[in-house]
Design a protein around this motif. Structure first.
Motif, PDB file in Angstrom:
ATOM      1  N   ARG A  14      48.850   3.002  34.635  1.00 40.69           N
ATOM      2  CA  ARG A  14      48.630   4.400  34.843  1.00 40.69           C
ATOM      3  C   ARG A  14      49.712   5.288  34.472  1.00 40.69           C
ATOM      4  O   ARG A  14      49.916   6.332  33.871  1.00 40.69           O
ATOM      5  CB  ARG A  14      48.026   4.854  36.351  1.00 40.69           C
ATOM      6  CG  ARG A  14      47.492   6.041  36.227  1.00 40.69           C
ATOM      7  CD  ARG A  14      46.956   6.634  37.727  1.00 40.69           C
ATOM      8  NE  ARG A  14      46.350   7.908  37.952  1.00 40.69           N
ATOM      9  CZ  ARG A  14      47.115   8.885  38.166  1.00 40.69           C
ATOM     10  NH1 ARG A  14      48.341   8.886  38.727  1.00 40.69           N
ATOM     11  NH2 ARG A  14      46.357  10.007  38.452  1.00 40.69           N
ATOM     12  N   TRP A  26      47.320  14.374  29.031  1.00 39.51           N
ATOM     13  CA  TRP A  26      46.981  13.715  30.196  1.00 39.51           C
ATOM     14  C   TRP A  26      45.995  14.190  30.970  1.00 39.51           C
ATOM     15  O   TRP A  26      44.998  13.806  31.775  1.00 39.51           O
ATOM     16  CB  TRP A  26      48.270  13.485  30.891  1.00 39.51           C
ATOM     17  CG  TRP A  26      48.282  12.872  32.255  1.00 39.51           C
ATOM     18  CD1 TRP A  26      48.343  13.499  33.511  1.00 39.51           C
ATOM     19  CD2 TRP A  26      47.876  11.577  32.666  1.00 39.51           C
ATOM     20  NE1 TRP A  26      48.089  12.509  34.622  1.00 39.51           N
ATOM     21  CE2 TRP A  26      47.778  11.341  33.842  1.00 39.51           C
ATOM     22  CE3 TRP A  26      48.020  10.356  32.013  1.00 39.51           C
ATOM     23  CZ2 TRP A  26      47.788  10.243  34.558  1.00 39.51           C
ATOM     24  CZ3 TRP A  26      47.618   9.264  32.404  1.00 39.51           C
ATOM     25  CH2 TRP A  26      47.567   9.052  34.030  1.00 39.51           C
ATOM     26  N   ILE A  29      42.200  13.581  29.983  1.00 37.91           N
ATOM     27  CA  ILE A  29      41.839  12.288  30.290  1.00 37.91           C
ATOM     28  C   ILE A  29      41.668  11.953  31.779  1.00 37.91           C
ATOM     29  O   ILE A  29      40.522  11.672  32.226  1.00 37.91           O
ATOM     30  CB  ILE A  29      43.024  11.114  29.772  1.00 37.91           C
ATOM     31  CG1 ILE A  29      42.878  11.281  28.552  1.00 37.91           C
ATOM     32  CG2 ILE A  29      42.642   9.749  30.473  1.00 37.91           C
ATOM     33  CD1 ILE A  29      44.062  10.344  27.843  1.00 37.91           C
ATOM     34  N   GLU A  30      42.600  12.702  32.724  1.00 39.16           N
ATOM     35  CA  GLU A  30      42.557  12.428  34.149  1.00 39.16           C
ATOM     36  C   GLU A  30      41.720  13.489  34.755  1.00 39.16           C
ATOM     37  O   GLU A  30      41.040  13.361  35.896  1.00 39.16           O
ATOM     38  CB  GLU A  30      43.892  12.461  34.600  1.00 39.16           C
ATOM     39  CG  GLU A  30      44.741  11.273  34.356  1.00 39.16           C
ATOM     40  CD  GLU A  30      44.222   9.860  34.961  1.00 39.16           C
ATOM     41  OE1 GLU A  30      44.239   9.788  36.214  1.00 39.16           O
ATOM     42  OE2 GLU A  30      43.417   9.335  34.139  1.00 39.16           O
ATOM     43  N   MET A  82      34.175   6.953  25.971  1.00 43.08           N
ATOM     44  CA  MET A  82      35.043   7.853  26.068  1.00 43.08           C
ATOM     45  C   MET A  82      35.465   8.539  24.630  1.00 43.08           C
ATOM     46  O   MET A  82      35.546   7.767  23.772  1.00 43.08           O
ATOM     47  CB  MET A  82      36.273   7.556  26.850  1.00 43.08           C
ATOM     48  CG  MET A  82      35.817   6.946  28.090  1.00 43.08           C
ATOM     49  SD  MET A  82      37.578   6.152  28.920  1.00 43.08           S
ATOM     50  CE  MET A  82      37.277   4.765  27.807  1.00 43.08           C
ATOM     51  N   GLY A 266      32.376  10.123  35.355  1.00 44.31           N
ATOM     52  CA  GLY A 266      33.708  10.186  36.081  1.00 44.31           C
ATOM     53  C   GLY A 266      34.269  11.425  36.775  1.00 44.31           C
ATOM     54  O   GLY A 266      35.286  11.708  36.833  1.00 44.31           O
ATOM     55  N   ARG A 320      38.686   5.474  32.650  1.00 44.90           N
ATOM     56  CA  ARG A 320      40.162   6.001  32.220  1.00 44.90           C
ATOM     57  C   ARG A 320      41.110   4.664  32.166  1.00 44.90           C
ATOM     58  O   ARG A 320      42.141   4.819  31.471  1.00 44.90           O
ATOM     59  CB  ARG A 320      40.489   7.052  33.346  1.00 44.90           C
ATOM     60  CG  ARG A 320      39.735   8.147  33.382  1.00 44.90           C
ATOM     61  CD  ARG A 320      40.133   9.083  34.679  1.00 44.90           C
ATOM     62  NE  ARG A 320      39.380  10.369  34.612  1.00 44.90           N
ATOM     63  CZ  ARG A 320      38.326  10.562  35.348  1.00 44.90           C
ATOM     64  NH1 ARG A 320      37.579   9.709  35.804  1.00 44.90           N
ATOM     65  NH2 ARG A 320      37.637  12.120  35.223  1.00 44.90           N
ATOM     66  N   TRP A 324      44.507   4.399  29.673  1.00 43.60           N
ATOM     67  CA  TRP A 324      45.675   4.279  30.209  1.00 43.60           C
ATOM     68  C   TRP A 324      46.389   3.071  29.301  1.00 43.60           C
ATOM     69  O   TRP A 324      47.700   3.101  28.889  1.00 43.60           O
ATOM     70  CB  TRP A 324      46.046   3.806  31.625  1.00 43.60           C
ATOM     71  CG  TRP A 324      45.444   4.904  32.586  1.00 43.60           C
ATOM     72  CD1 TRP A 324      45.053   6.292  32.339  1.00 43.60           C
ATOM     73  CD2 TRP A 324      44.970   4.659  33.898  1.00 43.60           C
ATOM     74  NE1 TRP A 324      44.601   6.624  33.448  1.00 43.60           N
ATOM     75  CE2 TRP A 324      44.389   5.775  34.280  1.00 43.60           C
ATOM     76  CE3 TRP A 324      45.002   3.315  34.775  1.00 43.60           C
ATOM     77  CZ2 TRP A 324      44.057   5.844  35.775  1.00 43.60           C
ATOM     78  CZ3 TRP A 324      44.585   3.318  35.912  1.00 43.60           C
ATOM     79  CH2 TRP A 324      43.893   4.666  36.430  1.00 43.60           C
TER      80      TRP A 324
END
Length: 368
Positions: A14, A26, A29-30, A82, A266, A320, A324
């Motif tokens: 991560r 970032w 994605i997060e 994704m 998610g 996710r 990473w």
């Protein structure tokens, strides 16, 4: 780029990914919807479940295989769909496919992949321990595009279709709005016509280009009758992703779904939605063995996969953490990440005295 061997557990990737990626990537994605409550709940739910080990069991050989649609899969672990892997690594889905294939894991390819679905299949077939590919669809206003992609996936050797049902519009992804997120110019959803995707690249301060694109492209009027329509025309089994309510699980099966995937996207759609793990047992009970039930959401360790499988999942998808690993170490990172999951799961099966994944049951876990 990180040496994959430097990471000893899935979570180790991560911070390496965070250091490797631009801040706005970032965040994409997060990030989740709203205050990101559900993002946190997805992972925290696993921490509230304990494992109940058995002793004096022959664990000299552990069997991680599972069966889906008449085929035996070497591992119950897979890559969740994704979009735009190329934002994490220049090789994008080609690297993800090679890495997942090397680990013998299922890979579900997004409709918004940044590589041609045929090229992804070719990259996968070159992997040392190639595993299966599935293809994911959204409910597009242009139904002919969905059917064309389904036909292409079938011809390229994909084994199933996954239609995402929880996205009539995009959730309120505040990080993306703050960053004025748009798909970078060098990254394209190449399986779709450029004209269809144009608005996804149109950056506006304080707005998400993806939300604008979804409003244009996604069909908010889709119902279970549309699922029947797709099942009747698709060349592959169709699973429905985004199921949280057991009533919806029943309806999905009644309207032809070959499987359901318990998922809250998610935490990127409804902030405050029930965690995927908490939703899993009632969905499993509603389906009552008629079709396989998969789980997607919050799986960060092999232990989490064990818990989900014990609560009734046939297989578990990882989101996710795969990105990473891709960002940190490319295809090698993806392969290593998935092997870390697999090795943790296999070790836990042995230590818990429950050597066969497909025989795991609710007696293997306790709540609290």
């Amino acid at each position: 780029m990180t040496d994959a061997s430097d990471c000893r557990r899935p979570l180790d990737y991560r911070e390496r990914a965070r250091a490797a990626l631009p801040a706005h990537v970032w965040d994409y994605i997060e990030g989740g919807a709203g205050d990101e409550l559900t993002v946190a709940w997805n992972s925290a739910a696993f921490d509230r479940v304990s494992i109940v080990p058995r002793t004096m069991v022959d664990v000299s050989a552990c069997d991680l295989s599972c069966e889906l649609f008449g085929a035996r899969y070497a591992t119950p672990l897979g890559v969740a769909p994704m979009a735009y892997h190329q934002i994490a690594h220049p090789e994008g889905e080609l690297a993800t496919a090679r890495g997942a294939g090397a680990a013998g894991a299922l890979c579900v390819v997004s409709i918004f992949a940044s590589a041609r679905l045929e090229d992804i299949a070719a990259a996968r077939s070159g992997a040392e321990a190639s595993g299966p590919l599935w293809f994911q669809l959204y409910w597009l206003r242009r139904r002919e595009v969905m059917l064309d992609l389904a036909a292409r996936a079938g011809a390229a050797g994909y084994r199933a279709l996954v239609v995402t049902a929880d996205t009539p519009r995009l959730g309120d992804r505040r990080r993306d709005r703050h960053n004025g997120w748009a798909v970078p110019a060098g990254v394209r959803a190449v399986n779709l016509d450029a004209a269809v995707m144009a608005s996804a690249h149109r950056r506006r301060p304080g707005a998400s280009a993806l939300a604008g694109h979804a409003e244009e492209a996604f069909d908010p009027s889709a119902t279970w009758h549309d699922l029947e329509w797709l099942v009747a025309r698709a060349p592959l089994p169709v699973l429905v992703k985004g199921i949280l309510d057991p009533a919806d699980a029943q309806l999905a099966v009644d309207h032809g779904a070959a499987g359901v995937i318990v998922s809250n996207h998610g935490g990127r759609q409804v902030d405050g939605a029930i965690s995927a793990l908490r939703a899993l047992p009632p969905v499993v009970d509603a389906v009552a063995g008629r079709v396989p039930v998969l789980l997607d959401g919050g799986v960060r360790r092999g232990r989490d996969a064990f818990v989900a499988l014990a609560l009734g999942a046939t297989a578990v998808l990882i989101g996710r953490p795969v990105l990473w690993a891709l960002a940190a170490a490319g295809a090698d990172g993806v392969a290593h990440q998935l092997r870390l999951y697999r090795d943790e799961l296999e070790n836990l099966l042995a230590l818990a005295g429950r050597p066969r994944v497909r025989e795991l049951g609710r007696d293997a876990v306790a709540h609290g």
